[in-house]
Design an enzyme around this catalytic site. Structure first.
Site, mmCIF file in Angstrom:
data_model
loop_
_atom_site.group_PDB
_atom_site.id
_atom_site.type_symbol
_atom_site.label_atom_id
_atom_site.label_comp_id
_atom_site.label_asym_id
_atom_site.label_seq_id
_atom_site.Cartn_x
_atom_site.Cartn_y
_atom_site.Cartn_z
ATOM 1 N N CYS A 1 0.847 -1.197 0.000
ATOM 2 C CA CYS A 1 0.000 0.000 0.000
ATOM 3 C C CYS A 1 0.886 1.252 0.000
ATOM 4 O O CYS A 1 2.107 1.149 0.025
ATOM 5 C CB CYS A 1 -0.944 0.011 1.197
ATOM 6 S SG CYS A 1 -0.093 -0.010 2.778
ATOM 7 N N ASP B 1 4.987 25.005 -31.268
ATOM 8 C CA ASP B 1 5.836 24.030 -31.952
ATOM 9 C C ASP B 1 6.964 23.496 -31.083
ATOM 10 O O ASP B 1 7.725 22.647 -31.497
ATOM 11 C CB ASP B 1 6.409 24.620 -33.246
ATOM 12 C CG ASP B 1 7.210 25.891 -32.994
ATOM 13 O OD1 ASP B 1 7.582 26.133 -31.833
ATOM 14 O OD2 ASP B 1 7.459 26.641 -33.953
ATOM 15 N N ASP C 1 -0.222 29.329 -30.823
ATOM 16 C CA ASP C 1 0.702 30.038 -31.699
ATOM 17 C C ASP C 1 0.090 29.965 -33.103
ATOM 18 O O ASP C 1 -0.745 29.103 -33.373
ATOM 19 C CB ASP C 1 2.075 29.341 -31.658
ATOM 20 C CG ASP C 1 3.052 29.965 -32.625
ATOM 21 O OD1 ASP C 1 3.085 31.199 -32.698
ATOM 22 O OD2 ASP C 1 3.770 29.218 -33.310
#
Length: 910
Positions: A60, A783, A578
């Site tokens: 756990c 980009d 962009d």
């Protein structure tokens, strides 16, 4: 044991042999001036390695937190992440301060098994099977010496009993075929070397773990079924009951003895892993699920032993044993662990599928000096080295990244980029390792091999993403820290409350089952509380969903870098795009040329091209490409030399060509350079901007000589994508370095109302921060090159059209294709994944919040309903499995239907 040798230290740098003063003096002695530039951050980054370790035995988040804390405490460890779902630790450490052996030792001292996956050093490792190798020391020394002589070899380990040689080496200096050649030429050709048959690493370990739990579960059933039958079924069948009730001594019956004998192996042999786990956890001051299981089963087992012994020494004691409780509890928990491991294995199928893309073999070509094929040879895919020329026949997989030397074909790249249509390839085009050649034969020159390939980078990125914790997981970690101690307190309180209630007759005697006493009833309630509570479900809620979500994204060309990116992306309510290469195709072309001086068009373009060829800007490349139409050699044009070249970011360029000053750029550049813009040029610029074209001014010797108009067409579907985002309640903004006229025209065409133009890269990042300050969660889509500052500043940076360059650091999400629709896929997938995480938490918390009161007997006074401990244990096991299965449902994720049938300017996206 294998013989272990490090190659001579000449192959390794000596960082400590000199200091800054010595280096500076040496440089100054040879006639140059030297100044020390201090850059601590870069030094730290360079001196940090990332080590990956497989950790076995975690149950756990309490376990993973314990290991994390132990690792963070080591001097030299800068960051440590331990993932419960992948059972791996990722440690950023300084090798000068701490070794990976110390990291392994720390994990093992914390009570867990540790196995090294990678050290993070920039070296590769390969293993060879060497026929003819024996345990003779002379033979091993012979091979060792031969391999040590190879430049780039770092370490050699020989295992004579396995006929195995393991070599660590620098891939840029040498390669596996060199090793095979050296081994086979050693000892008069009596050795034969080949790549050592390799297991599937993580997948092999997972299969072994599945088999381990399955084996233990089956053995537990062998003992548990008879215990269950003797205590629950056969007691009610005449004949069997009489046999089981036969007195052995005093009140001790045959049935009790049989159950004791059968349950003891289950408790202490089959269930020993729970004892080890709880001991290790308690030794380090933490408590995990193993502690609850051990306490619950031991309470049932040892009370039963007490009842059995008392019956043996008493003539009137009528006690009950709970041997079936302890055995059935352990059996159900093992079944749960088996199903959990089985399901967890499926969450990492995405990586397994990616690894399967690498071809087993490939055809290596030998070429003569003129590039003609001399011979071909089929070799193991792992033997490819940089600059090899390989032949890819139709239907074969590409063995490494590279470019086409000869041939034409179509290549299916869907398995890497998610692009559904085959991509045409011809001479000079790049290819990606793991993709499939559809038709035609290709000769490929390998440029990136082994761990440098795009496929390897994707695997590393997805693995890293699956390690990274989502911020929401911190809540689970915090809860699990106090969960087990709280459950133990609740369990003891439950037992004590029911015990007191029975002692003082606070409830009717009719509530007590005929086979029990009030003490035994209280004990059963206490045990049920202890074993029904499940911290595992909480710990698995986030990582399993992140694993499946990132895997699904990778299969669709959307690489999400971990839980942080997922969590941020689902909150995004503003996306900044962009323009060039994002909203537009990114391949601008010159559409208008207007000369304002008397000169030849060829002379005009030669001067511009000579200037612009030094720039990396897409518009510059478009101008140079167009200028090739005015020269004879279009393949290899020889432009005049440009002197004093200066690039002014966001404005343009200037240089001296053939003793003339050339300035190419926008209006701002002309103003700054004190170049007067004539009215004719202003009119041409205004007309171009109205048509969503970019106007470029060209000044020769401080006089505007011409105007170019460059058009970059919109990507198919740009308008539709913006419309869909609007329906998702996401605001779209365009931010570009282009002029206001062009920017407004493009914005109007795609349906973006907020447009920011003439913004430099730093200004884009500033605009991102402005919108964040206004309360928006901002995603930036660019980009990944010019937009890096804005990508880094945004809450979520998305690099679009990355192709094979998937290691863009500034981006949180990398979109491998050039499709705008993937922006919607990324947002939608993150929303679906995060919804699944929340659902997992609601289920895990809800299960515990409802289950514990029921197990404590909350419903018993009203309904007579009581949850026996073995059923409580089964419920606990089922809760973990159900959380993992819930996460697995994400495997069936489909992108929004709006995208499936999207008709984009007569192009249907399939």
């Amino acid at each position: 044991m294998g013989t272990h040798t490090r190659a001579p230290s000449a192959n390794r740098p000596f960082p400590d042999q000199g200091n800054e003063q010595t280096i500076r003096e040496t440089i100054e002695n040879v006639g140059f001036q030297a100044t020390l530039i201090s850059n601590i951050d870069k030094n730290i980054k360079r001196s940090t390695q990332v080590c990956k370790i497989h950790v076995n035995g975690m149950t756990c988040t309490s376990c993973s937190s314990t290991i994390e804390s132990a690792l963070q405490a080591i001097p030299g460890v800068r960051k440590a992440q331990v993932a419960l779902a992948t059972e791996e630790a990722e440690i950023h450490y300084s090798p000068k301060t701490v070794s990976y052996n110390q990291l392994l030792e720390t994990i093992e001292n914390s009570g867990f098994e540790a196995m090294l996956i990678s050290t993070g050093e920039e070296i590769s490792n390969i293993e060879f099977k060497v026929d003819g190798l024996d345990t003779d020391h002379h033979t091993t020394r012979l091979i060792e010496k031969s391999l040590q002589a190879i430049s780039g070899v770092q370490e050699i380990i020989i295992y004579p009993e396995l006929n195995k040689v393991s070599i660590s080496y620098k891939p840029d200096m040498t390669g596996p075929r060199t090793f095979i050649g050296v081994i086979e030429s050693t000892g008069g050709g009596c050795f034969k070397a080949s790549i050592y048959p390799k297991g599937r690493g993580k997948e092999a370990r997972r299969q072994e773990e599945i088999k381990h739990y399955y084996r233990f579960f089956l053995w537990s059933l062998v003992f548990t079924i008879p215990v269950f039958l003797t205590s629950m079924v056969l007691m009610y069948i005449p004949g069997f009951r009489q046999v089981l009730d036969i007195k052995v001594i005093n009140m001790l019956t045959v049935g009790m003895v049989v159950r004791w004998e059968l349950s003891t192996p289950v408790q202490f042999i089959i269930g020993r892993r729970f004892y080890f786990g709880s001991y290790k956890a308690l030794r380090h001051g933490s408590a995990n699920m193993d502690v609850l299981i051990v306490l619950g089963t031991n309470a049932a087992y040892f009370y039963s032993v007490y009842s059995l012994l008392r019956a043996a020494y008493s003539k009137d004691f009528k006690g009950t044993d709970f041997f079936e409780t302890s055995t059935m509890l352990i059996s159900f928990i093992l079944l749960g662990k088996y199903l959990e491991v089985l399901a967890k294995g499926k969450t990492s199928k995405a990586i397994a599928k990616l690894l399967e893309l690498t071809p087993e073999t490939t055809i290596l070509l030998t070429l003569d000096g003129e590039g003609n094929e001399v011979s071909e040879q089929e070799i193991d895919g792992r033997l490819i080295q940089k600059n090899d020329v390989i032949k890819i026949i139709p239907g074969a997989k590409v063995a490494s990244d590279g470019y086409v030397l000869r041939g034409e074909s179509h290549v299916n790249e869907s398995m890497i980029t998610g692009e559904s249509r085959p991509v045409a390839k011809r001479k000079g085009d790049t290819v990606i390792g793991g993709t499939v050649n559809e038709n035609g034969v290709l000769h490929i020159k390998a440029t990136r091999v082994g761990s440098d390939t795009a496929l390897s980078q994707i695997v590393r990125l997805v693995e890293s993403a699956q390690m990274a914790k989502a911020p929401i997981q911190k809540y689970a970690d915090r809860i699990s820290k106090y969960f087990v101690p709280l459950v133990i307190i609740l369990s003891l309180s439950t037992w004590f409350a029911w015990f007191l209630a029975g002692k003082f007759h606070a409830y009717p005697k009719s509530w007590i089952p005929s086979s029990m006493s009030s003490f035994e009833l209280a004990l059963q309630f206490g045990i049920s509380v202890m074993v029904i509570a499940c911290p595992c479900a909480l710990g698995l809620a986030t990582p399993t969903a992140v694993m499946v979500g990132t895997g699904v994204g990778a299969s669709q060309g959307v690489l999400i870098k971990g839980g942080q990116a997922l969590e941020s992306a689902h909150k995004v309510n503003c996306i900044m795009f962009d323009k060039t290469g994002t909203l537009t195709v990114g391949k601008p072309v010159v559409v208008i040329t207007q000369l304002l001086k008397k000169m030849e068009l060829q002379e005009f373009y030669v001067l511009i091209a000579a200037t612009e060829v030094n720039s990396e800007h897409p518009l510059a490349k478009a101008i140079v490409e167009y200028a090739k139409n005015f020269v004879e050699d279009k393949e290899n044009p020889a432009w005049p030399e440009a002197r004093a070249f200066i690039s002014i970011t966001g404005h343009g360029v200037k240089a001296r060509v053939q003793n003339r000053e050339i300035i190419v750029g926008n209006k701002s550049l002309m103003f700054n350079q004190n170049v007067e813009i004539p009215l004719d040029a202003e009119d041409i610029l205004a007309k171009a901007e109205r048509m969503a074209q970019t106007g470029i001014l060209v000044a020769i010797d401080r006089e505007v000589a011409g105007v170019l108009a460059i058009s970059d067409p919109l990507k198919p579907g740009a308008r539709e994508v913006i419309s869909i985002l609007k329906s998702m309640k996401i605001r779209s903004i365009m931010v570009t370095g282009d002029n206001w006229g062009t920017a407004n025209s493009v914005g109007e065409e795609v349906g973006i109302e907020t447009v920011i133009a003439e913004a430099k890269p730093e200004a884009k990042a500033e605009k991102v921060r402005d919108f964040q300050a206004s309360g928006y969660i901002v995603a930036m889509v660019g980009d990944g090159i010019n937009d890096s500052p804005a990508l880094a500043a945004a809450n979520v940076g998305m690099a679009i059209g990355a192709g094979t360059d998937i290691a863009i650091e500034a981006a949180d999400i990398v979109l491998m294709k050039n499709n705008l629709e993937d922006v919607i896929t990324a947002i939608d997938l993150s929303r679906k994944t995060f919804s699944r995480i929340l659902l997992n938490y609601i289920w895990a918390l809800g299960y515990n919040i409802l289950g514990i009161p029921i197990a404590a007997g909350f419903l018993f006074p009203f309904t007579g309903f009581r949850l026996p401990p073995w059923i409580a244990g089964a419920a606990m096991a089922a809760s973990s499995v159900s959380v993992v299965c819930s996460s697995l449902l994400l495997k069936y994720y489909r992108r929004p239907r709006k995208l499936d049938n999207l008709v984009i300017h007569r192009i249907t996206i399939e």
